[in-house]
Design an enzyme around this catalytic site. Structure first.
Site, PDB file in Angstrom:
ATOM      1  N   PRO A 247       0.844  -1.202   0.000  1.00 26.73           N
ATOM      2  CA  PRO A 247       0.000   0.000   0.000  1.00 26.73           C
ATOM      3  C   PRO A 247       0.879   1.251   0.000  1.00 26.73           C
ATOM      4  CG  PRO A 247       0.021  -1.017   2.166  1.00 26.73           C
ATOM      5  CD  PRO A 247       0.769  -1.941   1.274  1.00 26.73           C
ATOM      6  N   ASP A 421       5.791   2.167   2.185  1.00 23.32           N
ATOM      7  CA  ASP A 421       4.875   1.050   2.373  1.00 23.32           C
ATOM      8  C   ASP A 421       4.154   1.251   3.711  1.00 23.32           C
ATOM      9  OD1 ASP A 421       3.615  -1.372   2.891  1.00 23.32           O
ATOM     10  OD2 ASP A 421       5.264  -2.584   2.098  1.00 23.32           O
ATOM     11  N   HIS A 422       2.840   1.490   3.653  1.00 21.60           N
ATOM     12  CA  HIS A 422       2.103   1.836   4.864  1.00 21.60           C
ATOM     13  C   HIS A 422       1.947   0.657   5.820  1.00 21.60           C
ATOM     14  CE1 HIS A 422      -0.489   4.308   7.331  1.00 21.60           C
ATOM     15  NE2 HIS A 422      -0.396   5.302   6.465  1.00 21.60           N
ATOM     16  N   ARG A 423       2.307  -0.547   5.390  1.00 22.26           N
ATOM     17  CA  ARG A 423       2.292  -1.680   6.308  1.00 22.26           C
ATOM     18  C   ARG A 423       3.412  -1.561   7.342  1.00 22.26           C
ATOM     19  NH1 ARG A 423       2.646  -6.432   1.958  1.00 22.26           N
ATOM     20  NH2 ARG A 423       4.352  -5.009   1.354  1.00 22.26           N
TER      21      ARG A 423
END
Length: 451
Positions: A247, A421-423
């Site tokens: 994401p 990466d929003h994770r």
């Protein structure tokens, strides 16, 4: 005797490669370690040296042809006439030994790092069953009961009777069969006399007048069709996988880099930088790595099961080349002094532009910079390099009106864009990371204070 050199696994379990350019032709004399061919894998263009000394008997794959690891690509007639079977390049040199007959058996000189690995043929077994009805084929063949015969080019796919003499790629053979063209009646116009699609279409009278493919010696017409393979195919697959898996979030920051540009000018006059190009990218790289030390989570890998935080920086530099986008990296860039980093970036850029990056150069990166400013672009939303969680885009530096101490002034300004990466990296961490890089470019002395 006649010896065959099989396409080796040049690293990381690659299963196939494309023949880019031959450096030898039948009849040429070759020596051990002489470069004979350039191949393009999914990671890089690699020069292969010859493991034999002798005379080239046949080239068994054409330029532009994709062949699997373990496929013979060239045969060389050596001065050995001891009746031994054709030798393969081995992982390391072996001493001479005495056989059961008391005769000294000569071992072929070998090249470290080359040769078909035993595991290469076991990674992805062929779907076709062996001739004996099943079972795993051994990777080492038994010696033949008869003397070796001169090799002939082996087609990559089964050929119809009479077709084996014609040198053509598998898609061209299929096209010829579909159009009812006898390949043995054609004179090829491709590399080493290979038959091209255009040759087959011309023979069948179906060649479209305004559509041409990129073939040797043929100018493009209104349309041009370029095969997607090698580095370009691998990059496309990786970018699609990254874009639809991680994401992505991208944040932007405009920065006054007037002080950075002044620092670049001073560095260029120092003796330590006399023999290397100093550009703003050098200080952007140093600022990024300093920020990574303050925010180590942006230098990580997501595996679904765990987050692997890297306490070293293999700094990737996105480079646009004739073969497509590649991202080679400087290993342990955070451990280098500023002059060492400048030299490393310069050497990496030269290798990338010359198409000489190795698979090792292209693997193991931890965080990446893409310098889109060299194309006159202010900003963008870069896609994260697979295996990483952040990438910094560095836009063009240009004169802009800027408020300094309440007064309007003309300053050197750039735009930074950080995709993450929003994770792994949430909005707060990504914002702090980007702000730190911007602060150091506004005042380069902070790099020393925060190091």
């Amino acid at each position: 005797m006649l010896r065959e050199f099989k396409l080796p696994d040049v690293g990381e379990g690659l299963l196939e490669a494309e023949i880019v350019r031959w450096h030898v032709a039948p009849g040429d004399t070759v020596k051990v370690n002489q470069t004979i061919v350039e191949i393009e894998t999914a990671k890089a263009v690699v020069e292969l040296p010859c493991p034999f000394e002798g005379t080239v008997s046949a080239l068994m794959a054409a330029e532009g042809q994709t062949v699997e690891v373990g496929t013979p690509i060239i045969s060389v007639r050596t001065g050995d006439d001891d009746g031994a079977p054709p030798a393969e390049a081995a992982p390391e040199a072996a001493p001479e030994k005495t056989g059961k007959t008391g005769k000294t058996e000569k071992r072929e000189p070998v090249l470290v790092g080359y040769g078909v690995k035993a595991s290469a043929t076991r990674r992805r077994p062929r779907k076709a069953a062996p001739a004996n009805g099943g079972g795993t084929q051994a990777t080492v063949s038994a010696p033949p009961a008869h003397p070796a015969r001169p090799a002939t080019p082996v087609p990559a796919v089964p050929a119809a009777p009479g077709e084996a003499r014609a040198l053509a790629k598998p898609p061209v053979r299929k096209l010829a069969r579909d159009l009812g063209v006898d390949l043995t009646t054609l004179t090829g116009t491709g590399p080493h006399g290979s038959i091209t699609r255009a040759d087959v279409e011309a023979a069948a009278g179906t060649a479209p007048p305004a559509v041409h493919r990129r073939e040797a010696g043929r100018a493009p017409g209104r349309e041009e069709r370029i095969p997607v393979r090698g580095v370009r195919r691998a990059t496309a697959q990786a970018m699609v996988a990254s874009a639809f898996t991680a994401p992505h979030v991208t944040e932007f920051l405009q920065v006054d880099v007037t002080a950075t540009m002044e620092a670049v000018g001073r560095l260029r006059r120092l003796p330590d930088f006399a023999d290397v190009k100093v550009s703003p990218l050098l200080l952007v790289a140093r600022a990024l790595m300093t920020a990574v030390k303050r925010h180590p989570m942006v230098n990580a890998t997501w595996t679904d099961e765990e987050i692997i935080v890297k306490h070293y920086v293999n700094l990737g530099i996105a480079a646009a080349t004739e073969r497509g986008l590649i991202v080679p990296n400087v290993k342990d860039a955070d451990a280098l002094s500023l002059p060492e980093l400048a030299h490393a970036l310069g050497e990496l850029t030269e290798r990338a532009r010359a198409g000489r990056c190795t698979p090792a150069d292209l693997s193991g990166g931890t965080i990446t910079i893409t310098n889109i400013g060299v194309f006159g672009v202010d900003s963008g939303t870069p896609i994260i390099n697979p295996g990483e969680v952040a990438i910094l885009a560095f836009g063009q530096i240009r004169d802009m009106p800027w408020v300094v101490d309440g007064q309007l002034a003309v300053r050197k300004v750039t735009t930074l864009a950080l995709s993450f990466d929003h994770r792994v990296v949430d909005g707060e961490l990504g914002s702090r990371m980007l702000r730190d890089v911007g602060d150091m470019l506004e005042d380069p002395l902070r790099m020393l204070a925060w190091s």
